[in-house]
Motif scaffolding. Sequence first.
Motif, PDB file in Angstrom:
ATOM      1  N   VAL A  32       0.838  -1.201   0.000  1.00 23.62           N
ATOM      2  CA  VAL A  32       0.000   0.000   0.000  1.00 23.62           C
ATOM      3  C   VAL A  32       0.871   1.248   0.000  1.00 23.62           C
ATOM      4  CG1 VAL A  32      -1.566   1.354   1.457  1.00 23.62           C
ATOM      5  CG2 VAL A  32      -2.063  -1.052   0.992  1.00 23.62           C
ATOM      6  N   LYS A  33       1.892   1.257   0.845  1.00 27.10           N
ATOM      7  CA  LYS A  33       2.785   2.414   0.913  1.00 27.10           C
ATOM      8  C   LYS A  33       3.514   2.620  -0.421  1.00 27.10           C
ATOM      9  CE  LYS A  33       6.621   4.375   3.507  1.00 27.10           C
ATOM     10  NZ  LYS A  33       7.570   4.192   4.617  1.00 27.10           N
ATOM     11  N   GLN A  34       4.027   1.530  -0.982  1.00 28.24           N
ATOM     12  CA  GLN A  34       4.789   1.613  -2.228  1.00 28.24           C
ATOM     13  C   GLN A  34       3.934   2.002  -3.433  1.00 28.24           C
ATOM     14  OE1 GLN A  34       6.749  -2.071  -3.249  1.00 28.24           O
ATOM     15  NE2 GLN A  34       7.406  -1.323  -5.247  1.00 28.24           N
ATOM     16  N   HIS A  35       2.767   1.405  -3.567  1.00 31.98           N
ATOM     17  CA  HIS A  35       1.963   1.599  -4.778  1.00 31.98           C
ATOM     18  C   HIS A  35       0.874   2.665  -4.657  1.00 31.98           C
ATOM     19  CE1 HIS A  35       3.745  -1.748  -7.030  1.00 31.98           C
ATOM     20  NE2 HIS A  35       3.805  -2.366  -5.866  1.00 31.98           N
ATOM     21  N   LEU A  36       0.384   2.891  -3.443  1.00 32.07           N
ATOM     22  CA  LEU A  36      -0.692   3.870  -3.260  1.00 32.07           C
ATOM     23  C   LEU A  36      -0.224   5.105  -2.505  1.00 32.07           C
ATOM     24  CD1 LEU A  36      -3.634   1.441  -2.425  1.00 32.07           C
ATOM     25  CD2 LEU A  36      -2.987   2.413  -4.637  1.00 32.07           C
ATOM     26  N   HIS A  37       1.016   5.079  -2.065  1.00 27.75           N
ATOM     27  CA  HIS A  37       1.661   6.241  -1.445  1.00 27.75           C
ATOM     28  C   HIS A  37       0.897   6.796  -0.261  1.00 27.75           C
ATOM     29  CE1 HIS A  37       4.132   5.865  -4.976  1.00 27.75           C
ATOM     30  NE2 HIS A  37       3.056   6.011  -5.732  1.00 27.75           N
ATOM     31  N   THR A  38       0.447   5.898   0.598  1.00 30.61           N
ATOM     32  CA  THR A  38      -0.229   6.329   1.822  1.00 30.61           C
ATOM     33  C   THR A  38       0.122   5.386   2.963  1.00 30.61           C
ATOM     34  OG1 THR A  38      -2.324   6.959   2.834  1.00 30.61           O
ATOM     35  CG2 THR A  38      -2.372   5.048   1.391  1.00 30.61           C
ATOM     36  N   GLU A  39       0.124   5.927   4.146  1.00 31.02           N
ATOM     37  CA  GLU A  39       0.295   5.132   5.356  1.00 31.02           C
ATOM     38  C   GLU A  39      -0.933   5.265   6.248  1.00 31.02           C
ATOM     39  OE1 GLU A  39       4.151   5.440   7.285  1.00 31.02           O
ATOM     40  OE2 GLU A  39       5.016   6.148   5.420  1.00 31.02           O
ATOM     41  N   ASN A  40      -1.998   5.850   5.712  1.00 32.87           N
ATOM     42  CA  ASN A  40      -3.236   6.052   6.443  1.00 32.87           C
ATOM     43  C   ASN A  40      -4.049   4.758   6.363  1.00 32.87           C
ATOM     44  OD1 ASN A  40      -5.429   7.091   7.758  1.00 32.87           O
ATOM     45  ND2 ASN A  40      -5.935   8.605   6.196  1.00 32.87           N
ATOM     46  N   GLU A 139       1.050 -10.825  -2.631  1.00 36.83           N
ATOM     47  CA  GLU A 139       1.959  -9.980  -3.409  1.00 36.83           C
ATOM     48  C   GLU A 139       1.648 -10.039  -4.904  1.00 36.83           C
ATOM     49  OE1 GLU A 139       6.728  -9.068  -3.681  1.00 36.83           O
ATOM     50  OE2 GLU A 139       6.095 -11.076  -3.088  1.00 36.83           O
ATOM     51  N   VAL A 140       1.508 -11.234  -5.433  1.00 33.89           N
ATOM     52  CA  VAL A 140       1.235 -11.407  -6.870  1.00 33.89           C
ATOM     53  C   VAL A 140      -0.072 -10.719  -7.258  1.00 33.89           C
ATOM     54  CG1 VAL A 140       0.609 -13.130  -8.627  1.00 33.89           C
ATOM     55  CG2 VAL A 140       2.599 -13.508  -7.158  1.00 33.89           C
ATOM     56  N   CYS A 141      -1.114 -10.934  -6.474  1.00 29.62           N
ATOM     57  CA  CYS A 141      -2.428 -10.377  -6.811  1.00 29.62           C
ATOM     58  C   CYS A 141      -2.461  -8.864  -6.658  1.00 29.62           C
ATOM     59  CB  CYS A 141      -3.505 -11.037  -5.956  1.00 29.62           C
ATOM     60  SG  CYS A 141      -3.781 -12.764  -6.392  1.00 29.62           S
ATOM     61  N   ASP A 147      -1.551  -0.883 -10.552  1.00 33.45           N
ATOM     62  CA  ASP A 147      -1.524   0.280 -11.448  1.00 33.45           C
ATOM     63  C   ASP A 147      -2.916   0.828 -11.745  1.00 33.45           C
ATOM     64  OD1 ASP A 147      -2.094  -2.037 -12.999  1.00 33.45           O
ATOM     65  OD2 ASP A 147      -1.438  -1.023 -14.820  1.00 33.45           O
ATOM     66  N   MET A 148      -3.954   0.010 -11.585  1.00 30.76           N
ATOM     67  CA  MET A 148      -5.321   0.452 -11.869  1.00 30.76           C
ATOM     68  C   MET A 148      -6.052   1.000 -10.642  1.00 30.76           C
ATOM     69  SD  MET A 148      -5.571   0.277 -15.039  1.00 30.76           S
ATOM     70  CE  MET A 148      -7.188   0.978 -14.979  1.00 30.76           C
ATOM     71  N   LEU A 149      -5.522   0.763  -9.465  1.00 30.77           N
ATOM     72  CA  LEU A 149      -6.213   1.194  -8.247  1.00 30.77           C
ATOM     73  C   LEU A 149      -6.373   2.707  -8.160  1.00 30.77           C
ATOM     74  CD1 LEU A 149      -4.703  -1.359  -5.700  1.00 30.77           C
ATOM     75  CD2 LEU A 149      -6.907  -1.465  -6.907  1.00 30.77           C
ATOM     76  N   PRO A 150      -5.334   3.510  -8.448  1.00 35.63           N
ATOM     77  CA  PRO A 150      -5.548   4.960  -8.414  1.00 35.63           C
ATOM     78  C   PRO A 150      -6.616   5.421  -9.404  1.00 35.63           C
ATOM     79  CG  PRO A 150      -3.212   4.481  -8.323  1.00 35.63           C
ATOM     80  CD  PRO A 150      -3.913   3.184  -8.631  1.00 35.63           C
ATOM     81  N   ASP A 151      -6.594   4.904 -10.616  1.00 38.38           N
ATOM     82  CA  ASP A 151      -7.629   5.273 -11.597  1.00 38.38           C
ATOM     83  C   ASP A 151      -9.011   4.903 -11.092  1.00 38.38           C
ATOM     84  OD1 ASP A 151      -6.303   6.609 -13.584  1.00 38.38           O
ATOM     85  OD2 ASP A 151      -6.402   4.989 -15.056  1.00 38.38           O
ATOM     86  N   ALA A 152      -9.132   3.703 -10.543  1.00 35.26           N
ATOM     87  CA  ALA A 152     -10.437   3.259 -10.051  1.00 35.26           C
ATOM     88  C   ALA A 152     -10.971   4.211  -8.979  1.00 35.26           C
ATOM     89  CB  ALA A 152     -10.337   1.834  -9.497  1.00 35.26           C
TER      90      ALA A 152
END
Length: 171
Positions: A32-40, A139-141, A147-152
């Motif tokens: 979450v921290k790496q890909h979504l850039h949040t620790e909340n 991890e795999v999933c 990459d699509m989570l921010p767009d979603a």
Amino acid sequence: MSGWKIGIITASDSIAGGEREDDRIQLVRGLVKQHLHTENIIYRCLPDDMEELKEHMIELVDREKCDILITTGGTGLSPRDVTPEVTSWVIDRPVPGLAEEMRRAGLKQSRRAMLTRAVAGTRGNSLIFNLPGNPKGVEVCFIAIADMLPDAVHILQGSEEAGEDWGGIGW
């Protein structure tokens, strides 16, 4: 940092009962921290109980206003694996492409990935999806759809940041 609030629920009788440690939460937090850039992050560890899972999923989305709710565990074929059923009750609209992509990525690692019953969908302006309980599967999933989570989320919330790159095919 994105400022998004992320809910994480581990569904496991043995972890919730203190019989073993949650070997996936630190991994999910790191992803979450790496890909979504949040620790909340709001974390819950619950038994594989339909009513308890439902109550906490609704609480995290409706009352805590999590932008994304991620579950881990309870997606297999065991009689106590009920996370997909509960998720289906809680969501307003399914987003089958996310679950399909996670299974596709998982099949590159193991044929057993086709046995997962994970689902994904939306509730209001929040995205909810199920990850498996196995750390490698988590991890795999997650990486398969990261990459699509921010767009979603941007699209769900009507943000101006929603990407418009549809590869020229007019989605």
